[in-house]
Design a protein around this motif. Structure first.
Motif, PDB file in Angstrom:
ATOM      1  N   LYS A   1      -4.743   2.161   2.727  1.00 51.34           N
ATOM      2  CA  LYS A   1      -3.383   2.707   2.817  1.00 51.34           C
ATOM      3  C   LYS A   1      -2.502   2.213   1.670  1.00 51.34           C
ATOM      4  O   LYS A   1      -1.807   3.001   1.024  1.00 51.34           O
ATOM      5  CB  LYS A   1      -2.750   2.327   4.172  1.00 51.34           C
ATOM      6  N   THR A   2      -2.504   0.891   1.414  1.00 56.52           N
ATOM      7  CA  THR A   2      -1.653   0.352   0.348  1.00 56.52           C
ATOM      8  C   THR A   2      -2.116   0.833  -1.022  1.00 56.52           C
ATOM      9  O   THR A   2      -1.291   1.141  -1.898  1.00 56.52           O
ATOM     10  CB  THR A   2      -1.661  -1.187   0.406  1.00 56.52           C
TER      11      THR A   2
ATOM     12  N   CYS B   1      -0.702   4.181  -1.523  1.00 56.76           N
ATOM     13  CA  CYS B   1       0.723   4.093  -1.903  1.00 56.76           C
ATOM     14  C   CYS B   1       0.878   3.818  -3.395  1.00 56.76           C
ATOM     15  O   CYS B   1       1.680   4.454  -4.085  1.00 56.76           O
ATOM     16  CB  CYS B   1       1.411   2.993  -1.116  1.00 56.76           C
ATOM     17  N   ARG B   2       0.118   2.857  -3.896  1.00 56.59           N
ATOM     18  CA  ARG B   2       0.247   2.471  -5.301  1.00 56.59           C
ATOM     19  C   ARG B   2      -0.196   3.586  -6.233  1.00 56.59           C
ATOM     20  O   ARG B   2       0.336   3.736  -7.331  1.00 56.59           O
ATOM     21  CB  ARG B   2      -0.562   1.199  -5.558  1.00 56.59           C
TER      22      ARG B   2
ATOM     23  N   PRO C   1       7.308  -1.720  -1.145  1.00 55.44           N
ATOM     24  CA  PRO C   1       5.933  -2.217  -1.034  1.00 55.44           C
ATOM     25  C   PRO C   1       5.755  -3.109   0.188  1.00 55.44           C
ATOM     26  O   PRO C   1       6.730  -3.585   0.785  1.00 55.44           O
ATOM     27  CB  PRO C   1       5.735  -3.000  -2.332  1.00 55.44           C
ATOM     28  N   GLN C   2       4.508  -3.334   0.521  1.00 56.60           N
ATOM     29  CA  GLN C   2       4.210  -4.186   1.673  1.00 56.60           C
ATOM     30  C   GLN C   2       4.623  -5.620   1.392  1.00 56.60           C
ATOM     31  O   GLN C   2       5.143  -6.308   2.273  1.00 56.60           O
ATOM     32  CB  GLN C   2       2.717  -4.107   1.992  1.00 56.60           C
TER      33      GLN C   2
ATOM     34  N   ASP D   1       5.774   1.364   2.670  1.00 55.87           N
ATOM     35  CA  ASP D   1       4.523   0.723   3.092  1.00 55.87           C
ATOM     36  C   ASP D   1       4.853  -0.372   4.102  1.00 55.87           C
ATOM     37  O   ASP D   1       5.354  -1.433   3.735  1.00 55.87           O
ATOM     38  CB  ASP D   1       3.805   0.141   1.865  1.00 55.87           C
ATOM     39  N   GLU D   2       4.565  -0.116   5.363  1.00 60.08           N
ATOM     40  CA  GLU D   2       4.875  -1.041   6.452  1.00 60.08           C
ATOM     41  C   GLU D   2       6.346  -1.481   6.380  1.00 60.08           C
ATOM     42  O   GLU D   2       6.664  -2.667   6.249  1.00 60.08           O
ATOM     43  CB  GLU D   2       3.956  -2.267   6.413  1.00 60.08           C
TER      44      GLU D   2
END
Length: 583
Positions: free
Chosen positions: A368-369, A372-373, A409-410, A489-490
């Motif tokens: 998932k992350t 996102c990136r 970002p997370q 992200d979260e």
């Protein structure tokens, strides 16, 4: 529009354009060094024999003038080299940071290594090492004058120059490779020390400080021992070279006296030959100590060339694209981490229309992350495309793309400066836009309660404020400038009840304003505004559809897994109420 950053080859080409002036000044300076030799020759062979005071006076005036001109030329050389070194720093530092940050995103050495290379190159160009190598080509001129005085003296000078040059080559052979390895090891150890400092809280709380520092100290001691050995070799060769030079001067004086006694040479020529030998051998002797600087600068130049070749400037685009509407399309997206044989994302493909909210769910490690990136352009796909309104995200200039994307970002990072500067993304603070973003994120009142309000310094890595406050400030930063695409992200990490309520309000507002939102979450209750949901498993899309379709399918799976058919009858016989509750 921001001007394109210079390429490394262009910078070095412009720097080399100063070489003709430096070579000319070096030629004139070295020729003027012969003035003291000619003066000594004339004093012994003409003034002392003739007793002419006028000749002595005019010779002295002429030599003093030559020495003054030599001083001006030497100052000019140093000033030119100093300006070149400063200019190199000005032209390279920002592009190197820019490219090093991009390289760091794909596993490179990061900013510190690139700036160290710039520092090494600047230090060599602006130091005495460059002057040494500028003077070295004129050594044959002094040896030629020695030959003109007497061929035997010229042979002694040539032999001495060859011996000293061999010493310089031996020093390079004995120290280059191990020196490069030790320098690389020291850089890695320095980076490890920075990581230990950043992770001090974890190290201390888990009792890891002592073993971590012990391991670091052992590596540092081993590397310093190698450095000490290399320094010892260089010092030994340098000492032998100085002793050899002094011995050669004695030899030239002795040989010159022999020729004087046999009438083949004058006393002035004997003294002049000794001075010429000293001038001829000085650059070669100094080059032994300066050789390490040359090797370091050469390594830095090679590293910088590789850095500029492997990464492109983020400012190279000349056409400014219009503000995107927010249409996001992923086409056969694959991503492999550097050195990893298995893809973190494999054939990911879906599209999100402008104004839609797309939730991305999945277990930890599902990608998932990384997704996102890739969407925000901080990673480049190994295969496939990420397109925003049809334009490739990874090739979109970051300063343009960043104004159209909001990214939380997370792992939240705040940067040295005030809260207002962080919300404004370190640009010139637009008070209205900053306050609007803070109000939308629900932290305006919280910021006003701080001692200095929006001018409160966040400290290094945001250490002066709490984790929840950092999270909400980062959310306001993501909303700054009314971006067309928002990637979260979260976003509820570290938030309390008020923070989560503010987050729900943000998601609802973005939905009403028609902004495209990509929402990563482990909690399905955040997906109430989502139009579509993507389920990632092991880097692949397992499900993609409307929110009700995906969550309904997951609920059905969870129901079947929670109460297997083989044991349902036994559970029903014993705890019928619990079974009804599950069903």
């Amino acid at each position: 529009m921001t001007q394109p950053r210079p390429q490394f080859q262009d910078v070095m080409h412009l720097a080399r354009r100063q070489a003709p002036a430096l070579l000319l000044f070096s030629l004139l300076a070295n020729i003027l060094l012969l003035a003291s030799t000619v003066y000594m020759l004339q004093i012994y062979d003409r003034v002392l024999s003739s007793g002419s005071i006028d000749t002595l006076m005019w010779l002295t005036v002429a030599v003093i003038g030559a020495i003054a001109v030599y001083g001006l030329l030497e100052q000019a050389r140093r000033m030119i080299l100093g300006h070149i070194s400063q200019w190199l720093d000005d032209q390279l530092s920002v592009p190197v940071i820019e490219r090093a940050m991009e390289a760091r995103l794909v596993g490179g050495n990061g900013v510190e290594a690139g700036l160290k290379d710039v520092s090494d190159l600047r230090g060599f160009v602006g130091g005495d090492g460059m002057l040494t190598f500028l003077d070295a080509p004129w050594t044959p001129v002094f040896l030629m004058f020695m030959w003109l005085l007497h061929p035997a003296l010229g042979l002694v000078g040539i032999a001495g120059a060859i011996l000293l040059f061999c010493g310089a080559l031996a020093n390079d052979f004995l120290t280059r490779h191990r020196g490069q390895e030790a320098a690389a090891g020291l850089r890695r150890n320095q980076a490890a020390a920075g990581q230990y400092i950043d992770g001090a809280e974890t190290l201390r709380s888990l009792g890891m400080s002592e073993p971590a520092l012990r391991r670091w100290g052992e590596r540092q001691q081993s590397l310093m021992e190698i450095q000490a050995q290399l320094l010892g070799r260089t010092t030994t060769i340098g000492s032998l070279s100085r002793s050899l030079r002094l011995a050669l001067q004695v030899a030239v004086l002795g040989l010159g006296a022999y020729f004087v006694l046999h009438g083949e040479l004058t006393a002035g020529s004997m003294i002049a030959a000794s001075i010429l030998l000293s001038r001829a051998l000085a650059p070669i002797e100094r080059s032994i100590g300066a050789w390490r600087g040359l090797v370091t600068a050469r390594t830095a130049r090679r590293n910088l060339m590789r850095l500029f070749a492997d990464t492109g400037s983020m400012q190279n685009a000349c056409v400014k694209l219009p503000r995107p509407q927010g249409r996001l399309r992923l086409e056969n997206l694959n991503y492999y981490a550097p050195g990893a044989p298995q893809a973190l994302l494999n054939r990911v493909a879906f599209s999100v229309e402008a104004g839609e909210t797309c939730g991305v769910i999945g277990s930890s490690g599902s990608g998932k992350t990384t997704l996102c990136r890739l969407i925000v352009g901080t990673l480049r796909p190994s295969l496939g495309h990420v397109r925003l309104d049809g334009a490739e995200v990874s090739s979109w200039p970051s300063d343009q793309l960043g104004m159209h994307i909001g990214y939380l970002p997370q792992q939240v990072e705040l940067f040295p400066g005030t809260i207002a500067e962080n919300i404004a993304r370190l640009r010139d603070v637009d008070s209205g836009a900053v306050v609007a973003a803070a109000q939308l994120a629900g932290i305006h009142e919280m910021i006003l309660r701080l001692p200095n309000g929006y001018q409160t310094e966040v400290g290094s890595r945001g250490a002066r404020i709490s984790r929840g406050q950092r999270q909400r400030i980062a959310l306001a930063r993501a909303l700054f400038g009314d971006p067309a695409l928002v990637v979260l992200d979260e976003p509820n990490t570290g938030l309390d009840g008020d923070g989560e309520m503010a987050l729900f309000n943000v998601l609802r507002h973005l939905k009403e304003q028609g902004r495209t939102v990509i929402l990563i979450s482990h909690q399905t209750n955040l997906l109430r505004t989502a139009d579509r949901v993507v389920l990632l498993q092991d880097g692949c899309i397992s499900m993609f559809g409307t929110r009700d379709e995906v969550l309904g399918a997951l609920a059905g799976q969870a129901k079947r897994i929670a109460v297997p058919a083989s044991v349902r009858d036994k559970i029903a016989a014993n705890v019928p109420a619990q079974l009804k509750a599950v069903e």
